[in-house]
Design a protein around this motif. Structure first.
Motif, PDB file in Angstrom:
ATOM      1  N   ARG A  32       0.834  -1.214   0.000  1.00 31.46           N
ATOM      2  CA  ARG A  32       0.000   0.000   0.000  1.00 31.46           C
ATOM      3  C   ARG A  32       0.863   1.257   0.000  1.00 31.46           C
ATOM      4  N   GLU A  33       1.963   1.214   0.715  1.00 36.95           N
ATOM      5  CA  GLU A  33       2.897   2.342   0.711  1.00 36.95           C
ATOM      6  C   GLU A  33       3.478   2.548  -0.691  1.00 36.95           C
ATOM      7  N   TYR A  34       3.795   1.457  -1.361  1.00 35.86           N
ATOM      8  CA  TYR A  34       4.322   1.542  -2.728  1.00 35.86           C
ATOM      9  C   TYR A  34       3.276   2.155  -3.666  1.00 35.86           C
ATOM     10  N   VAL A  35       2.035   1.717  -3.551  1.00 39.41           N
ATOM     11  CA  VAL A  35       0.972   2.275  -4.398  1.00 39.41           C
ATOM     12  C   VAL A  35       0.808   3.763  -4.127  1.00 39.41           C
ATOM     13  N   ARG A  36       0.773   4.155  -2.858  1.00 36.29           N
ATOM     14  CA  ARG A  36       0.611   5.573  -2.512  1.00 36.29           C
ATOM     15  C   ARG A  36       1.779   6.416  -3.008  1.00 36.29           C
ATOM     16  N   GLY A  37       2.995   5.921  -2.844  1.00 41.88           N
ATOM     17  CA  GLY A  37       4.176   6.717  -3.161  1.00 41.88           C
ATOM     18  C   GLY A  37       4.639   6.643  -4.595  1.00 41.88           C
ATOM     19  N   GLU A  38       4.654   5.446  -5.170  1.00 38.70           N
ATOM     20  CA  GLU A  38       5.235   5.265  -6.502  1.00 38.70           C
ATOM     21  C   GLU A  38       4.195   5.218  -7.626  1.00 38.70           C
ATOM     22  N   LEU A  39       2.976   4.837  -7.301  1.00 37.55           N
ATOM     23  CA  LEU A  39       1.946   4.706  -8.334  1.00 37.55           C
ATOM     24  C   LEU A  39       0.886   5.805  -8.220  1.00 37.55           C
ATOM     25  N   TYR A  40       1.265   6.913  -7.597  1.00 40.30           N
ATOM     26  CA  TYR A  40       0.409   8.100  -7.510  1.00 40.30           C
ATOM     27  C   TYR A  40      -0.919   7.846  -6.808  1.00 40.30           C
ATOM     28  N   GLY A  41      -0.946   6.906  -5.870  1.00 40.64           N
ATOM     29  CA  GLY A  41      -2.128   6.690  -5.044  1.00 40.64           C
ATOM     30  C   GLY A  41      -3.184   5.781  -5.628  1.00 40.64           C
ATOM     31  N   GLU A  42      -3.025   5.334  -6.849  1.00 39.53           N
ATOM     32  CA  GLU A  42      -4.003   4.445  -7.468  1.00 39.53           C
ATOM     33  C   GLU A  42      -3.321   3.202  -7.987  1.00 39.53           C
ATOM     34  N   GLY A  43      -3.899   2.037  -7.686  1.00 41.88           N
ATOM     35  CA  GLY A  43      -3.324   0.809  -8.210  1.00 41.88           C
ATOM     36  C   GLY A  43      -3.865  -0.414  -7.516  1.00 41.88           C
ATOM     37  N   THR A  44      -3.314  -1.541  -7.908  1.00 43.16           N
ATOM     38  CA  THR A  44      -3.714  -2.832  -7.379  1.00 43.16           C
ATOM     39  C   THR A  44      -2.500  -3.532  -6.794  1.00 43.16           C
ATOM     40  N   LEU A  45      -2.660  -4.018  -5.592  1.00 39.75           N
ATOM     41  CA  LEU A  45      -1.631  -4.767  -4.870  1.00 39.75           C
ATOM     42  C   LEU A  45      -2.068  -6.223  -4.809  1.00 39.75           C
ATOM     43  N   GLU A  58      -7.130  -2.999  -3.789  1.00 45.76           N
ATOM     44  CA  GLU A  58      -7.201  -2.014  -4.867  1.00 45.76           C
ATOM     45  C   GLU A  58      -7.658  -0.669  -4.324  1.00 45.76           C
ATOM     46  N   CYS A  59      -7.031   0.375  -4.810  1.00 46.38           N
ATOM     47  CA  CYS A  59      -7.436   1.749  -4.516  1.00 46.38           C
ATOM     48  C   CYS A  59      -7.478   2.469  -5.861  1.00 46.38           C
ATOM     49  N   TRP A  67      -9.488   1.784  -0.093  1.00 45.64           N
ATOM     50  CA  TRP A  67      -8.928   0.454  -0.263  1.00 45.64           C
ATOM     51  C   TRP A  67     -10.036  -0.593  -0.205  1.00 45.64           C
ATOM     52  N   ALA A  68     -10.103  -1.444  -1.213  1.00 43.89           N
ATOM     53  CA  ALA A  68     -11.020  -2.578  -1.258  1.00 43.89           C
ATOM     54  C   ALA A  68     -10.191  -3.851  -1.347  1.00 43.89           C
ATOM     55  N   THR A  69     -10.578  -4.867  -0.593  1.00 44.63           N
ATOM     56  CA  THR A  69      -9.823  -6.112  -0.529  1.00 44.63           C
ATOM     57  C   THR A  69     -10.647  -7.269  -1.080  1.00 44.63           C
ATOM     58  N   ARG A  70      -9.983  -8.090  -1.884  1.00 46.47           N
ATOM     59  CA  ARG A  70     -10.599  -9.301  -2.443  1.00 46.47           C
ATOM     60  C   ARG A  70      -9.725 -10.492  -2.052  1.00 46.47           C
ATOM     61  N   THR A  71     -10.345 -11.548  -1.526  1.00 47.31           N
ATOM     62  CA  THR A  71      -9.558 -12.703  -1.113  1.00 47.31           C
ATOM     63  C   THR A  71      -9.990 -14.002  -1.779  1.00 47.31           C
ATOM     64  N   ASN A  72     -11.076 -14.009  -2.520  1.00 46.51           N
ATOM     65  CA  ASN A  72     -11.527 -15.253  -3.161  1.00 46.51           C
ATOM     66  C   ASN A  72     -11.073 -15.287  -4.622  1.00 46.51           C
ATOM     67  N   PHE A  73     -10.165 -16.208  -4.917  1.00 50.08           N
ATOM     68  CA  PHE A  73      -9.612 -16.316  -6.277  1.00 50.08           C
ATOM     69  C   PHE A  73     -10.056 -17.610  -6.918  1.00 50.08           C
TER      70      PHE A  73
END
Length: 73
Positions: A32-45, A58-59, A67-73
């Protein structure tokens, strides 16, 4: 002991490969820190356990920039 890794991406960029983490919680925090800092606050982890996806956070405009979380794949 299982191996935890994470990766992140958005529409214009992605993390090449994956990065290790000591736990799922550590992967969530680092990703989440990487998404906020390197991907301009939007992305999928995506978090992997032994190479299999186990969690996706995802944010983006689709989640109302929360932030929304999905755990069923």
């Amino acid at each position: 002991m299982s191996k935890i890794t994470w990766s992140a991406k958005n529409n214009s960029s992605f993390l090449s490969g994956s990065r290790p983490a000591k736990s799922i919680r550590a992967a969530v925090i680092a990703g989440r820190e990487y998404v906020r800092g390197e991907l301009y606050g939007e992305g999928t982890l995506t978090i992997f356990e032994d190479g299999q996806p186990i969690r996706q956070d995802e944010c983006s405009i689709f989640t109302g920039h929360k932030w929304a979380t999905r755990t069923n794949f």
